[in-house]
Structures are given as structure tokens and as C-alpha cells.
Design a protein around this motif. Structure first.
Motif, PDB file in Angstrom:
ATOM      1  N   THR A 187       0.740  -1.345  -0.042  1.00 52.28           N
ATOM      2  CA  THR A 187       0.015   0.112   0.141  1.00 52.28           C
ATOM      3  C   THR A 187       0.941   1.347   0.195  1.00 52.28           C
ATOM      4  OG1 THR A 187      -0.219  -0.075   2.389  1.00 52.28           O
ATOM      5  CG2 THR A 187      -1.882  -1.216   1.069  1.00 52.28           C
ATOM      6  N   LEU A 188       0.644   2.037  -0.802  1.00 51.46           N
ATOM      7  CA  LEU A 188       1.350   3.526  -0.985  1.00 51.46           C
ATOM      8  C   LEU A 188       0.285   4.601  -0.765  1.00 51.46           C
ATOM      9  CD1 LEU A 188       3.215   2.688  -4.450  1.00 51.46           C
ATOM     10  CD2 LEU A 188       4.232   2.483  -2.142  1.00 51.46           C
ATOM     11  N   GLY A 189       0.661   5.844  -0.738  1.00 50.18           N
ATOM     12  CA  GLY A 189      -0.265   6.858  -0.331  1.00 50.18           C
ATOM     13  C   GLY A 189      -1.333   6.914  -1.226  1.00 50.18           C
ATOM     14  N   ALA A 190      -0.996   6.677  -2.699  1.00 50.88           N
ATOM     15  CA  ALA A 190      -2.127   7.048  -3.675  1.00 50.88           C
ATOM     16  C   ALA A 190      -2.175   5.595  -4.240  1.00 50.88           C
ATOM     17  CB  ALA A 190      -1.674   8.059  -4.379  1.00 50.88           C
ATOM     18  N   GLN A 191      -1.796   4.641  -4.149  1.00 48.44           N
ATOM     19  CA  GLN A 191      -1.830   3.340  -4.907  1.00 48.44           C
ATOM     20  C   GLN A 191      -1.924   1.962  -4.037  1.00 48.44           C
ATOM     21  OE1 GLN A 191       1.240   3.381  -7.740  1.00 48.44           O
ATOM     22  NE2 GLN A 191       0.671   5.185  -8.892  1.00 48.44           N
ATOM     23  N   TYR A 192      -2.377   1.026  -4.573  1.00 48.95           N
ATOM     24  CA  TYR A 192      -2.420  -0.116  -4.140  1.00 48.95           C
ATOM     25  C   TYR A 192      -1.507  -1.000  -5.169  1.00 48.95           C
ATOM     26  CZ  TYR A 192      -6.243   0.420  -0.941  1.00 48.95           C
ATOM     27  OH  TYR A 192      -7.064   0.715   0.039  1.00 48.95           O
ATOM     28  N   HIS A 193      -0.476  -1.968  -4.862  1.00 51.14           N
ATOM     29  CA  HIS A 193       0.242  -2.922  -5.575  1.00 51.14           C
ATOM     30  C   HIS A 193       0.022  -4.299  -5.312  1.00 51.14           C
ATOM     31  CE1 HIS A 193       3.131   0.364  -7.200  1.00 51.14           C
ATOM     32  NE2 HIS A 193       1.974   0.953  -7.315  1.00 51.14           N
ATOM     33  N   VAL A 194      -0.596  -5.112  -6.333  1.00 50.45           N
ATOM     34  CA  VAL A 194      -1.026  -6.270  -5.680  1.00 50.45           C
ATOM     35  C   VAL A 194      -0.211  -7.338  -6.655  1.00 50.45           C
ATOM     36  CG1 VAL A 194      -2.778  -8.095  -5.870  1.00 50.45           C
ATOM     37  CG2 VAL A 194      -3.456  -5.647  -5.604  1.00 50.45           C
ATOM     38  N   ILE A 195       0.560  -8.147  -5.978  1.00 49.44           N
ATOM     39  CA  ILE A 195       1.477  -9.304  -6.646  1.00 49.44           C
ATOM     40  C   ILE A 195       0.689 -10.410  -6.430  1.00 49.44           C
ATOM     41  CG2 ILE A 195       3.832 -10.212  -6.678  1.00 49.44           C
ATOM     42  CD1 ILE A 195       4.817  -7.632  -5.211  1.00 49.44           C
ATOM     43  N   ARG A 196       0.500 -11.333  -7.685  1.00 55.70           N
ATOM     44  CA  ARG A 196      -0.328 -12.429  -7.490  1.00 55.70           C
ATOM     45  C   ARG A 196       0.498 -13.552  -8.250  1.00 55.70           C
ATOM     46  NH1 ARG A 196      -4.699 -14.486  -5.549  1.00 55.70           N
ATOM     47  NH2 ARG A 196      -5.069 -16.661  -6.252  1.00 55.70           N
ATOM     48  N   PRO A 197       1.391 -14.388  -7.489  1.00 58.87           N
ATOM     49  CA  PRO A 197       2.215 -15.398  -8.062  1.00 58.87           C
ATOM     50  C   PRO A 197       1.018 -16.644  -8.804  1.00 58.87           C
ATOM     51  CG  PRO A 197       2.906 -15.041  -5.791  1.00 58.87           C
ATOM     52  CD  PRO A 197       1.800 -14.275  -6.047  1.00 58.87           C
ATOM     53  N   LEU A 198       1.331 -16.994  -9.698  1.00 60.90           N
ATOM     54  CA  LEU A 198       0.457 -17.932 -10.588  1.00 60.90           C
ATOM     55  C   LEU A 198       0.860 -19.350 -10.107  1.00 60.90           C
ATOM     56  CD1 LEU A 198       0.473 -16.403 -14.152  1.00 60.90           C
ATOM     57  CD2 LEU A 198      -0.831 -15.940 -12.185  1.00 60.90           C
TER      58      LEU A 198
END
Length: 121
Positions: A74-85
């Protein structure tokens, strides 16, 4: 579904800023959509490769016989989602950046899970 279709579906998620499919053995992107000024997805792919590798290594060192479902930054203005396959052979992950003010994290995670299940590499 192929890589191009999967990336297009991920970009259809409300608030999506960019998405990439990454081979975390090499750190290289297999496909990229979105991004732009302030969000270089090639750089993000390489950097987040180290995050995935570190967490995978930690699970091994702890002797945990479990797998990573997804990771959230979680950043101030963004969410970053990492999904290993887990549904493919090889070492890949989907990386999605969301505008925090427009995106719904729960719906984004659900959509990435659905995309993962249909993606063929």
C-alpha cells in the motif's frame, strides 16, 4: 486465455493503472499494459521479482509448506497487488497497480484470481 487477453481483463478492473506478467526467475516482463509517467512497469517488475523471491525463500527457510496467494503493497495513492501464479508451470506473477481512490482492493484480488485461473502461458 492468452497473455494479451489476461492483461486487458486486468486493465478493465476499476482503478487499474497498469499490469504486467512477470517471470520471476529472470525478472523479465512477458507482457505489459498501462503504466506511464511515475509508473514504469518494467522497473516495477524487476524490483518486485526480488520481493517474490525473498518471500518464497523465507517460506522455505521456515519450513512452511504453503504457497503465497498474493502480496499487497500500500502506497499513499496506490495499491500494488502481486499474485504468483500457482496454476501454471514456471515461476510467474501478475503485478497490478491500482489507483487507491478509484480501486476496490477486494474486487481487484477476486478478478486477479479469476484471471489466473483462466490464463495459459
Amino acid at each position: 486465455m492468452n497473455i494479451e487477453t489476461a492483461l486487458k481483463e486486468a486493465m478493465a478492473i476499476e482503478g487499474a493503472l497498469g499490469v504486467t506478467l512477470v517471470d520471476y526467475e529472470s525478472g523479465m516482463s512477458l507482457g505489459v499494459l498501462g503504466g506511464g509517467q511515475g509508473l514504469d512497469l518494467e522497473v516495477a517488475a524487476a524490483g518486485n521479482t526480488e520481493v517474490v523471491r525473498a518471500k518464497t525463500r523465507t517460506l522455505e527457510l521456515l519450513g512452511m509448506e504453503d504457497s503465497i496467494e498474493d502480496m499487497l503493497i500500500t502506497l499513499g495513492a496506490q495499491y500494488h497487488v502481486i499474485r504468483p501464479l500457482s496454476s501454471s508451470e514456471g515461476s510467474f506473477f501478475l503485478y497490478l497497480a491500482l489507483d487507491r481512490s478509484r480501486g476496490n482492493l477486494a474486487l481487484a484480488r477476486h478478478a486477479l484470481k479469476r484471471i489466473e485461473g483462466a490464463l495459459e502461458i
